[in-house]
Design a protein around this motif. Structure first.
Motif, PDB file in Angstrom:
ATOM      1  N   HIS A   1       0.829  -1.216   0.000  1.00 59.33           N
ATOM      2  CA  HIS A   1       0.000   0.000   0.000  1.00 59.33           C
ATOM      3  C   HIS A   1       0.856   1.255   0.000  1.00 59.33           C
TER       4      HIS A   1
ATOM      5  N   MET B   1      -1.495   4.260   2.641  1.00 56.92           N
ATOM      6  CA  MET B   1      -1.781   4.135   4.078  1.00 56.92           C
ATOM      7  C   MET B   1      -0.645   3.420   4.802  1.00 56.92           C
TER       8      MET B   1
ATOM      9  N   GLU C   1     -27.198  -2.531   9.550  1.00 53.45           N
ATOM     10  CA  GLU C   1     -26.604  -2.002   8.317  1.00 53.45           C
ATOM     11  C   GLU C   1     -26.468  -0.476   8.387  1.00 53.45           C
TER      12      GLU C   1
ATOM     13  N   GLY D   1     -23.567   0.236  10.432  1.00 50.03           N
ATOM     14  CA  GLY D   1     -22.338  -0.065   9.686  1.00 50.03           C
ATOM     15  C   GLY D   1     -22.015   1.009   8.652  1.00 50.03           C
TER      16      GLY D   1
ATOM     17  N   GLU E   1     -18.696   3.355   8.427  1.00 43.56           N
ATOM     18  CA  GLU E   1     -17.831   3.553   7.243  1.00 43.56           C
ATOM     19  C   GLU E   1     -17.525   5.032   7.066  1.00 43.56           C
TER      20      GLU E   1
ATOM     21  N   HIS F   1     -10.747  -0.249   6.850  1.00 39.25           N
ATOM     22  CA  HIS F   1     -11.474  -1.289   7.582  1.00 39.25           C
ATOM     23  C   HIS F   1     -12.889  -1.548   7.070  1.00 39.25           C
TER      24      HIS F   1
ATOM     25  N   GLY G   1     -14.111  -3.955   5.226  1.00 45.80           N
ATOM     26  CA  GLY G   1     -14.445  -5.370   5.445  1.00 45.80           C
ATOM     27  C   GLY G   1     -14.584  -5.678   6.928  1.00 45.80           C
ATOM     28  N   ALA G   2     -13.691  -5.119   7.749  1.00 51.04           N
ATOM     29  CA  ALA G   2     -13.732  -5.390   9.198  1.00 51.04           C
ATOM     30  C   ALA G   2     -14.971  -4.783   9.841  1.00 51.04           C
TER      31      ALA G   2
ATOM     32  N   ARG H   1     -16.595 -16.214  -4.047  1.00 50.12           N
ATOM     33  CA  ARG H   1     -17.544 -15.995  -2.952  1.00 50.12           C
ATOM     34  C   ARG H   1     -17.213 -14.639  -2.309  1.00 50.12           C
TER      35      ARG H   1
ATOM     36  N   GLU I   1     -19.918 -14.753   2.063  1.00 49.22           N
ATOM     37  CA  GLU I   1     -19.282 -15.358   3.250  1.00 49.22           C
ATOM     38  C   GLU I   1     -20.165 -15.120   4.478  1.00 49.22           C
TER      39      GLU I   1
ATOM     40  N   LEU J   1      -9.487 -18.720   1.479  1.00 50.61           N
ATOM     41  CA  LEU J   1     -10.515 -17.681   1.290  1.00 50.61           C
ATOM     42  C   LEU J   1     -10.502 -17.154  -0.143  1.00 50.61           C
ATOM     43  N   ASP J   2     -11.683 -16.897  -0.675  1.00 48.33           N
ATOM     44  CA  ASP J   2     -11.789 -16.175  -1.955  1.00 48.33           C
ATOM     45  C   ASP J   2     -11.554 -14.697  -1.639  1.00 48.33           C
TER      46      ASP J   2
ATOM     47  N   HIS K   1      -9.120  -8.362  -6.991  1.00 52.16           N
ATOM     48  CA  HIS K   1      -9.280  -6.985  -7.483  1.00 52.16           C
ATOM     49  C   HIS K   1      -7.945  -6.441  -7.979  1.00 52.16           C
TER      50      HIS K   1
ATOM     51  N   GLY L   1      -6.535  -8.281   1.894  1.00 52.99           N
ATOM     52  CA  GLY L   1      -7.322  -7.534   2.893  1.00 52.99           C
ATOM     53  C   GLY L   1      -8.434  -8.370   3.515  1.00 52.99           C
TER      54      GLY L   1
ATOM     55  N   ASP M   1      -9.017  -9.249   7.553  1.00 53.54           N
ATOM     56  CA  ASP M   1     -10.281  -9.139   8.304  1.00 53.54           C
ATOM     57  C   ASP M   1     -10.619 -10.456   9.012  1.00 53.54           C
TER      58      ASP M   1
HETATM   59  C1  LIG Z   1     -20.635  -5.637   2.971  1.00 50.09           C
HETATM   60  C2  LIG Z   1     -19.405  -5.186   2.258  1.00 50.09           C
HETATM   61  C3  LIG Z   1     -18.206  -5.795   2.945  1.00 50.09           C
HETATM   62  C4  LIG Z   1     -19.528  -5.682   0.825  1.00 50.09           C
HETATM   63  O1  LIG Z   1     -18.436  -5.619   0.110  1.00 50.09           O
HETATM   64  P1  LIG Z   1     -18.337  -5.952  -1.424  1.00 50.09           P
HETATM   65  O2  LIG Z   1     -18.005  -7.397  -1.616  1.00 50.09           O
HETATM   66  O3  LIG Z   1     -19.514  -5.475  -2.139  1.00 50.09           O
HETATM   67  O4  LIG Z   1     -17.095  -5.080  -1.889  1.00 50.09           O
HETATM   68  P2  LIG Z   1     -15.857  -4.440  -1.137  1.00 50.09           P
HETATM   69  O5  LIG Z   1     -16.274  -3.550  -0.020  1.00 50.09           O
HETATM   70  O6  LIG Z   1     -14.940  -3.857  -2.131  1.00 50.09           O
HETATM   71  O7  LIG Z   1     -15.118  -5.725  -0.571  1.00 50.09           O
HETATM   72  C5  LIG Z   1     -15.382  -6.295   0.619  1.00 50.09           C
HETATM   73  C6  LIG Z   1     -14.301  -6.039   1.642  1.00 50.09           C
HETATM   74  O8  LIG Z   1     -14.291  -7.164   2.522  1.00 50.09           O
HETATM   75  C7  LIG Z   1     -12.986  -7.717   2.606  1.00 50.09           C
HETATM   76  N1  LIG Z   1     -13.003  -8.975   1.811  1.00 50.09           N
HETATM   77  C8  LIG Z   1     -12.504  -9.229   0.597  1.00 50.09           C
HETATM   78  N2  LIG Z   1     -12.790 -10.479   0.222  1.00 50.09           N
HETATM   79  C9  LIG Z   1     -13.493 -11.012   1.226  1.00 50.09           C
HETATM   80  C10 LIG Z   1     -14.087 -12.292   1.420  1.00 50.09           C
HETATM   81  N3  LIG Z   1     -14.061 -13.244   0.503  1.00 50.09           N
HETATM   82  N4  LIG Z   1     -14.738 -12.504   2.568  1.00 50.09           N
HETATM   83  C11 LIG Z   1     -14.790 -11.561   3.518  1.00 50.09           C
HETATM   84  N5  LIG Z   1     -14.238 -10.333   3.391  1.00 50.09           N
HETATM   85  C12 LIG Z   1     -13.614 -10.067   2.255  1.00 50.09           C
HETATM   86  C13 LIG Z   1     -12.057  -6.662   2.081  1.00 50.09           C
HETATM   87  O9  LIG Z   1     -11.783  -5.716   3.136  1.00 50.09           O
HETATM   88  C14 LIG Z   1     -10.407  -5.445   3.437  1.00 50.09           C
HETATM   89  O10 LIG Z   1      -9.683  -4.872   2.363  1.00 50.09           O
HETATM   90  C15 LIG Z   1      -9.902  -3.478   2.347  1.00 50.09           C
HETATM   91  C16 LIG Z   1      -8.636  -2.745   1.868  1.00 50.09           C
HETATM   92  O11 LIG Z   1      -8.481  -3.003   0.507  1.00 50.09           O
HETATM   93  P3  LIG Z   1      -7.625  -2.053  -0.468  1.00 50.09           P
HETATM   94  O12 LIG Z   1      -7.311  -2.868  -1.657  1.00 50.09           O
HETATM   95  O13 LIG Z   1      -6.515  -1.440   0.233  1.00 50.09           O
HETATM   96  O14 LIG Z   1      -8.575  -0.847  -0.736  1.00 50.09           O
HETATM   97  P4  LIG Z   1      -9.560  -0.478  -1.863  1.00 50.09           P
HETATM   98  O15 LIG Z   1      -9.735   0.989  -1.701  1.00 50.09           O
HETATM   99  O16 LIG Z   1     -10.802  -1.292  -1.738  1.00 50.09           O
HETATM  100  O17 LIG Z   1      -8.840  -0.820  -3.256  1.00 50.09           O
HETATM  101  P5  LIG Z   1      -7.507  -0.232  -3.967  1.00 50.09           P
HETATM  102  O18 LIG Z   1      -7.994   0.704  -4.996  1.00 50.09           O
HETATM  103  O19 LIG Z   1      -6.645   0.410  -2.938  1.00 50.09           O
HETATM  104  O20 LIG Z   1      -6.857  -1.437  -4.574  1.00 50.09           O
HETATM  105  C17 LIG Z   1     -10.214  -3.097   3.750  1.00 50.09           C
HETATM  106  O21 LIG Z   1     -11.493  -2.526   3.796  1.00 50.09           O
HETATM  107  C18 LIG Z   1     -10.215  -4.407   4.481  1.00 50.09           C
HETATM  108  O22 LIG Z   1     -11.166  -4.438   5.516  1.00 50.09           O
HETATM  109  C19 LIG Z   1     -12.907  -5.983   1.037  1.00 50.09           C
HETATM  110  O23 LIG Z   1     -12.557  -4.648   0.787  1.00 50.09           O
HETATM  111  C20 LIG Z   1     -19.285  -3.697   2.441  1.00 50.09           C
HETATM  112  O24 LIG Z   1     -18.092  -3.215   1.902  1.00 50.09           O
HETATM  113  C21 LIG Z   1     -20.483  -2.892   1.940  1.00 50.09           C
HETATM  114  O25 LIG Z   1     -21.441  -3.355   1.386  1.00 50.09           O
HETATM  115  N6  LIG Z   1     -20.379  -1.673   2.169  1.00 50.09           N
HETATM  116  C22 LIG Z   1     -21.428  -0.772   1.732  1.00 50.09           C
HETATM  117  C23 LIG Z   1     -22.072  -0.128   2.912  1.00 50.09           C
HETATM  118  C24 LIG Z   1     -22.678  -1.094   3.898  1.00 50.09           C
HETATM  119  O26 LIG Z   1     -23.698  -1.690   3.694  1.00 50.09           O
HETATM  120  N7  LIG Z   1     -22.023  -1.208   5.036  1.00 50.09           N
HETATM  121  C25 LIG Z   1     -22.555  -1.794   6.229  1.00 50.09           C
HETATM  122  C26 LIG Z   1     -22.533  -3.257   6.297  1.00 50.09           C
HETATM  123  S1  LIG Z   1     -23.130  -3.791   7.886  1.00 50.09           S
END
Ligand SMILES: CC(C)(COP(=O)(O)OP(=O)(O)OC[C@H]1O[C@@H](n2cnc3c(N)ncnc32)[C@H](O[C@H]2O[C@H](COP(=O)(O)OP(=O)(O)OP(=O)(O)O)[C@@H](O)[C@H]2O)[C@@H]1O)[C@@H](O)C(=O)NCCC(=O)NCCS
Ligand code: ADE
Length: 299
Positions: free
Chosen positions: A61, A64, A97, A100, A104, A117, A119-120, A180, A185, A226-227, A233, A280, A284
């Motif tokens: 990265h 950050m 939600e 959550g 964010e 965070h 995903g976390a 997945r 998940e 894990l997928d 990406h 990432g 998480d």
């Molecule tokens: C509910 C969401 C998590 C849905 O996410 P979605 O799949 O639609 O897309 P992303 O948010 O892009 O990805 C999900 C994040 O979850 C982590 N992750 C990845 N694969 C999995 C997996 N198979 N199972 C579980 N978790 C997974 C991952 O999070 C971590 O990585 C992030 C850092 O990544 P990084 O590459 O540095 O940063 P980016 O900016 O994304 O890309 P670059 O341009 O820099 O390359 C970091 O967050 C870690 O925690 C995935 O990122 C949720 O995201 C969602 O729906 N949000 C919308 C609002 C919402 O409803 N929120 C409330 C839910 S209660």
């Protein structure tokens, strides 16, 4: 009891909000929120951890570092307490939600727009809610009880949510390569965490390994299975498969229990950084395991 990949199915149910809230001892939410924040810190502090940010370096990265993660995790403390309270009340998923989504926004404000965070917030938020649910019924928050509560209380709603089309990078990658997603998940009550990471953690712990070795072993077990949509990406399916093969190779020669494992893991870290790969999702998953371990100690 652990069930293999059983989709969450039952409808939202439980006692009335007021009745359940009364069942929680004072200060329980604070303890659970602290466990979640400390779990995020545990994850950040583990090194080596291929491609990821730690106190040693920023991994793959350039936007950050550990300070960004510290700002983010400190800002999330109120969120974990709030979602634990909602969970104790058996609130519908829509309320979790909203909580959550607000978290964010808090994270993005603390990090000046960087996704540390996301995903976390999702996985640890759901686990905090499930712990609240278990505690509201007077139970002990063992991993099995927490998973069962997640399934029983929000299973149907999570399965429904997983049908939505995500425009976020991880969701897009999952659709493109048939992986997945994080949402899927969750709909399965996090099988990678409970059926892959947790057994690896327990096995390493029973073998008397150090805390760092236990965490590293669980992390590599997740990396092998894990997928991880962040890997896909950034590196496509080829990147994801390459990363998995590295994890399998590491585990096949004894994993974090082998002599010289740290040097091998640092070498892997450098190879991930050279490819700009960052697991990432596995980070998480590791936070989730650290949380389950910490929360299990709260009476
Ligand atoms: C509910 C969401 C998590 C849905 O996410 P979605 O799949 O639609 O897309 P992303 O948010 O892009 O990805 C999900 C994040 O979850 C982590 N992750 C990845 N694969 C999995 C997996 N198979 N199972 C579980 N978790 C997974 C991952 O999070 C971590 O990585 C992030 C850092 O990544 P990084 O590459 O540095 O940063 P980016 O900016 O994304 O890309 P670059 O341009 O820099 O390359 C970091 O967050 C870690 O925690 C995935 O990122 C949720 O995201 C969602 O729906 N949000 C919308 C609002 C919402 O409803 N929120 C409330 C839910 S209660
Ligand atoms: N330590 C870490 N490095 C990079 N991405 C992450 N996502 C969650 N934890 C992470």
């Amino acid at each position: 009891m652990l069930r293999m990949n059983t989709p969450l199915a039952s409808k939202h149910h439980g006692p009335t909000p007021a009745a359940a809230a009364h069942a929680l001892p004072a200060g329980q939410g604070t303890l659970v929120a602290r466990a979640a924040v400390l779990a995020l810190h545990d994850e950040l502090a583990l090194a080596p951890k291929p491609g990821l940010v730690s106190f040693a370096d920023s991994g793959s990265h350039d936007d950050m570092d550990a300070q960004t993660f510290l700002r983010s995790l400190m800002a999330l403390r109120g969120y974990f307490g709030a979602i634990h309270g909602l969970g104790a009340q058996g609130a519908p998923f829509a309320a979790l939600e909203r909580c959550g989504i607000a978290a964010e926004a808090t994270m993005l404000q603390a990090t000046q727009g960087i996704n540390t965070h996301r995903g976390a917030i999702f996985i640890l938020g759901l686990l905090c809610a499930a712990v609240g649910r278990v505690q509201a019924h007077g139970g002990a928050a063992t991993p099995e009880a927490v998973r069962d509560a997640l399934r029983a209380t929000w299973g149907a709603e999570l399965a429904e949510r997983a049908q939505r089309t995500s425009q976020l990078p991880g969701g897009v990658a999952a659709r493109r390569w048939g992986l997945r997603s994080a949402s899927e998940e969750a709909a399965l009550a996090f099988p990678a965490v409970f059926e892959v990471g947790l057994p690896a953690w327990r096995q390493a712990q029973s073998a008397g390994w150090s805390h760092q070795q236990v965490q590293a072993q669980a992390f590599f077990a997740l990396l092998g299975q894990l997928d991880d949509c962040n890997l896909a990406h950034r590196g496509g399916l080829k990147g994801l498969h390459w990363a998995r093969a590295q994890a399998h190779g590491f585990l096949a020669v004894g994993g974090a229990g082998a002599p010289g494992w740290e040097a091998s893991a640092w070498a892997l870290h450098r190879r991930f950084v050279a490819r700009r790969l960052s697991p990432g999702g596995c980070a998480d998953g590791l936070s989730a395991l650290c949380f389950l371990q910490r929360v299990g100690r709260i009476a």
